[in-house]
Design a protein around this motif. Sequence first.
Motif, PDB file in Angstrom:
ATOM      1  N   VAL A 179       0.755  -1.088  -0.106  1.00  0.00           N
ATOM      2  CA  VAL A 179       0.088  -0.123   0.016  1.00  0.00           C
ATOM      3  C   VAL A 179       1.100   1.156   0.081  1.00  0.00           C
ATOM      4  CG1 VAL A 179      -1.828   1.216   1.267  1.00  0.00           C
ATOM      5  CG2 VAL A 179      -1.862  -1.234   1.253  1.00  0.00           C
ATOM      6  N   VAL A 180       2.018   1.062   1.009  1.00  0.00           N
ATOM      7  CA  VAL A 180       2.931   2.505   0.906  1.00  0.00           C
ATOM      8  C   VAL A 180       3.448   2.545  -0.305  1.00  0.00           C
ATOM      9  CG1 VAL A 180       4.707   3.099   2.131  1.00  0.00           C
ATOM     10  CG2 VAL A 180       2.991   2.086   3.319  1.00  0.00           C
ATOM     11  N   GLU A 181       4.076   1.512  -1.043  1.00  0.00           N
ATOM     12  CA  GLU A 181       4.757   1.725  -2.269  1.00  0.00           C
ATOM     13  C   GLU A 181       4.026   2.227  -3.443  1.00  0.00           C
ATOM     14  OE1 GLU A 181       7.255  -1.243  -5.390  1.00  0.00           O
ATOM     15  OE2 GLU A 181       6.633  -2.064  -3.413  1.00  0.00           O
ATOM     16  N   GLY A 182       2.619   1.798  -3.437  1.00  0.00           N
ATOM     17  CA  GLY A 182       1.676   2.339  -4.344  1.00  0.00           C
ATOM     18  C   GLY A 182       1.586   3.864  -4.149  1.00  0.00           C
ATOM     19  N   LEU A 183       1.370   4.168  -3.021  1.00  0.00           N
ATOM     20  CA  LEU A 183       1.131   5.502  -2.618  1.00  0.00           C
ATOM     21  C   LEU A 183       2.050   6.376  -2.933  1.00  0.00           C
ATOM     22  CD1 LEU A 183      -0.912   7.027   0.392  1.00  0.00           C
ATOM     23  CD2 LEU A 183       1.396   7.954  -0.366  1.00  0.00           C
ATOM     24  N   CYS A 184       3.562   5.778  -2.637  1.00  0.00           N
ATOM     25  CA  CYS A 184       4.545   6.689  -3.266  1.00  0.00           C
ATOM     26  C   CYS A 184       4.630   6.971  -4.741  1.00  0.00           C
ATOM     27  CB  CYS A 184       5.802   6.027  -2.700  1.00  0.00           C
ATOM     28  SG  CYS A 184       6.033   6.131  -0.739  1.00  0.00           S
ATOM     29  N   GLU A 192      12.262   1.949  -5.246  1.00  0.00           N
ATOM     30  CA  GLU A 192      12.948   0.664  -5.524  1.00  0.00           C
ATOM     31  C   GLU A 192      12.234  -0.668  -4.745  1.00  0.00           C
ATOM     32  OE1 GLU A 192      17.289   1.131  -4.887  1.00  0.00           O
ATOM     33  OE2 GLU A 192      17.533   2.572  -6.448  1.00  0.00           O
ATOM     34  N   GLY A 193      11.407  -0.129  -4.007  1.00  0.00           N
ATOM     35  CA  GLY A 193      10.531  -1.049  -3.197  1.00  0.00           C
ATOM     36  C   GLY A 193      10.548  -0.668  -1.932  1.00  0.00           C
ATOM     37  N   VAL A 194       9.332  -1.250  -1.411  1.00  0.00           N
ATOM     38  CA  VAL A 194       8.835  -1.132   0.385  1.00  0.00           C
ATOM     39  C   VAL A 194       8.689  -2.511   0.740  1.00  0.00           C
ATOM     40  CG1 VAL A 194       7.503   0.034   1.776  1.00  0.00           C
ATOM     41  CG2 VAL A 194       7.892   1.130  -0.269  1.00  0.00           C
ATOM     42  N   SER A 195       9.550  -2.657   1.906  1.00  0.00           N
ATOM     43  CA  SER A 195       9.386  -4.141   2.341  1.00  0.00           C
ATOM     44  C   SER A 195       9.038  -3.849   4.016  1.00  0.00           C
ATOM     45  CB  SER A 195      10.500  -4.849   2.302  1.00  0.00           C
ATOM     46  OG  SER A 195      11.875  -4.259   2.556  1.00  0.00           O
ATOM     47  N   ALA A 196       8.495  -4.922   4.514  1.00  0.00           N
ATOM     48  CA  ALA A 196       8.182  -5.228   5.964  1.00  0.00           C
ATOM     49  C   ALA A 196       9.077  -6.302   6.449  1.00  0.00           C
ATOM     50  CB  ALA A 196       6.848  -5.508   6.376  1.00  0.00           C
ATOM     51  N   HIS A 197       9.799  -5.662   7.963  1.00  0.00           N
ATOM     52  CA  HIS A 197      10.638  -6.726   8.459  1.00  0.00           C
ATOM     53  C   HIS A 197      10.393  -6.450   9.826  1.00  0.00           C
ATOM     54  CE1 HIS A 197      13.370  -6.350   4.765  1.00  0.00           C
ATOM     55  NE2 HIS A 197      12.871  -5.159   4.905  1.00  0.00           N
ATOM     56  N   TRP A 198      10.627  -7.738  10.511  1.00  0.00           N
ATOM     57  CA  TRP A 198      10.456  -7.779  12.244  1.00  0.00           C
ATOM     58  C   TRP A 198      11.740  -7.042  12.791  1.00  0.00           C
ATOM     59  CZ3 TRP A 198       6.281  -9.311  13.315  1.00  0.00           C
ATOM     60  CH2 TRP A 198       5.512 -10.335  12.550  1.00  0.00           C
ATOM     61  N   PHE A 212       8.900  -0.656   8.324  1.00  0.00           N
ATOM     62  CA  PHE A 212       8.748  -0.423   6.745  1.00  0.00           C
ATOM     63  C   PHE A 212       9.869   0.123   6.265  1.00  0.00           C
ATOM     64  CE2 PHE A 212       4.750  -1.399   8.792  1.00  0.00           C
ATOM     65  CZ  PHE A 212       4.128  -2.164   7.827  1.00  0.00           C
ATOM     66  N   LEU A 213      10.661  -0.683   5.411  1.00  0.00           N
ATOM     67  CA  LEU A 213      11.845   0.002   4.792  1.00  0.00           C
ATOM     68  C   LEU A 213      11.559   0.570   3.504  1.00  0.00           C
ATOM     69  CD1 LEU A 213      14.818   0.665   4.918  1.00  0.00           C
ATOM     70  CD2 LEU A 213      15.215  -1.596   3.799  1.00  0.00           C
ATOM     71  N   LEU A 214      11.650   1.790   3.278  1.00  0.00           N
ATOM     72  CA  LEU A 214      11.428   2.648   1.906  1.00  0.00           C
ATOM     73  C   LEU A 214      12.721   2.876   1.406  1.00  0.00           C
ATOM     74  CD1 LEU A 214       9.005   3.394   4.206  1.00  0.00           C
ATOM     75  CD2 LEU A 214       8.257   4.950   2.244  1.00  0.00           C
ATOM     76  N   ARG A 215      12.698   2.390   0.156  1.00  0.00           N
ATOM     77  CA  ARG A 215      14.145   2.578  -0.698  1.00  0.00           C
ATOM     78  C   ARG A 215      13.559   3.377  -1.976  1.00  0.00           C
ATOM     79  NH1 ARG A 215      14.266  -2.945   0.270  1.00  0.00           N
ATOM     80  NH2 ARG A 215      16.078  -3.536   1.710  1.00  0.00           N
ATOM     81  N   PHE A 216      14.027   4.592  -1.962  1.00  0.00           N
ATOM     82  CA  PHE A 216      13.653   5.578  -3.050  1.00  0.00           C
ATOM     83  C   PHE A 216      14.760   5.544  -4.311  1.00  0.00           C
ATOM     84  CE2 PHE A 216      11.205   7.368   0.503  1.00  0.00           C
ATOM     85  CZ  PHE A 216      10.016   7.706   0.001  1.00  0.00           C
ATOM     86  N   GLY A 217      14.091   5.852  -5.497  1.00  0.00           N
ATOM     87  CA  GLY A 217      15.058   5.700  -6.689  1.00  0.00           C
ATOM     88  C   GLY A 217      16.029   6.954  -6.528  1.00  0.00           C
ATOM     89  N   ALA A 218      17.160   6.688  -7.400  1.00  0.00           N
ATOM     90  CA  ALA A 218      18.289   7.642  -7.369  1.00  0.00           C
ATOM     91  C   ALA A 218      17.634   9.093  -7.951  1.00  0.00           C
ATOM     92  CB  ALA A 218      19.142   7.259  -8.289  1.00  0.00           C
ATOM     93  N   GLY A 219      16.831   9.049  -8.704  1.00  0.00           N
ATOM     94  CA  GLY A 219      15.848  10.193  -9.339  1.00  0.00           C
ATOM     95  C   GLY A 219      15.246  11.018  -8.244  1.00  0.00           C
ATOM     96  N   VAL A 220      14.783  10.348  -7.324  1.00  0.00           N
ATOM     97  CA  VAL A 220      13.998  11.334  -6.270  1.00  0.00           C
ATOM     98  C   VAL A 220      15.078  11.827  -5.367  1.00  0.00           C
ATOM     99  CG1 VAL A 220      12.523  10.902  -4.278  1.00  0.00           C
ATOM    100  CG2 VAL A 220      11.858   9.408  -6.374  1.00  0.00           C
ATOM    101  N   VAL A 221      16.141  11.171  -5.126  1.00  0.00           N
ATOM    102  CA  VAL A 221      17.115  11.627  -4.123  1.00  0.00           C
ATOM    103  C   VAL A 221      17.621  12.923  -4.708  1.00  0.00           C
ATOM    104  CG1 VAL A 221      19.053  11.334  -3.127  1.00  0.00           C
ATOM    105  CG2 VAL A 221      17.531   9.435  -3.070  1.00  0.00           C
ATOM    106  N   GLU A 222      18.016  12.805  -6.099  1.00  0.00           N
ATOM    107  CA  GLU A 222      18.730  14.010  -6.944  1.00  0.00           C
ATOM    108  C   GLU A 222      17.772  15.140  -7.040  1.00  0.00           C
ATOM    109  OE1 GLU A 222      19.746  12.298 -10.485  1.00  0.00           O
ATOM    110  OE2 GLU A 222      21.277  11.171 -10.123  1.00  0.00           O
TER     111      GLU A 222
END
Length: 232
Positions: A179-184, A192-198, A212-222
């Motif tokens: 859900v979070v990945e779709g909203l982003c 680059e993906g959103v994943s859930a970890h204990w 919840f680990l959110l990894r944003f693409g390089a274009g977003v960071v730039e």
Amino acid sequence: MPAATPPNPQPPLGLDFKDASVLPLAPPKSFTSTLRHSSSRKTIYDRNLARPAATTSLPAFAHIFNTLITYNHAKSGSVAEIETRLNRAGYPLGIKLLDLLLHRQAGKAARPTRLLDLLQFIHTVLWRALFGRAADALEQSTTKKNEYMIVDNEPVVNTYISIPKEMSQLNCAAFVAGVVEGLCDAAGFRTEGVSAHWAEGGDELWPGKTIFLLRFGAGVVEREEGLKGGGG
């Protein structure tokens, strides 16, 4: 001499519907909707989008969500595949939720244009819409500038899930990660993906604590660094 008998005329090409072995197609039946209507003749499409829906009962949600997990478990061969399927099930919900939540906050919140604004929107607005409360923490990775973490001490999606020992790594909050990945992605912040970890090492107070680990693409960071450098 008697006149020659003309040869038998050849049947035209195509199907011979006089042949008992060939039957014509029946005409299509007229479509009859099986949609049930209330006594007021109104459907879900007549509801006011600006008004939040009534709270769903936890037992009803748990039953439906357990069915979703059982279905994907039967079609998967590993823990990673189950989580991927759950993530893909939640992704389209996130895309639709962005516009719905912004519509309900007309005049109070604009579409996020900065990364921090988006993260705050997910941490508060999205979590309240889904779970009736804000997430417990929002953090940035100290090693990778494109990674952020949203912490939920007790995700409701894991409340009534019994995980066997051989699948202890499975975190069904992968559905929420989708859900979070779709909203982003819908907001223009490609991930680059959103994943859930204990939580690593476990937590005595919150044994179900999930990150919840959110990894944003390089274009977003730039883009974000460019806005900061320009004083935007």
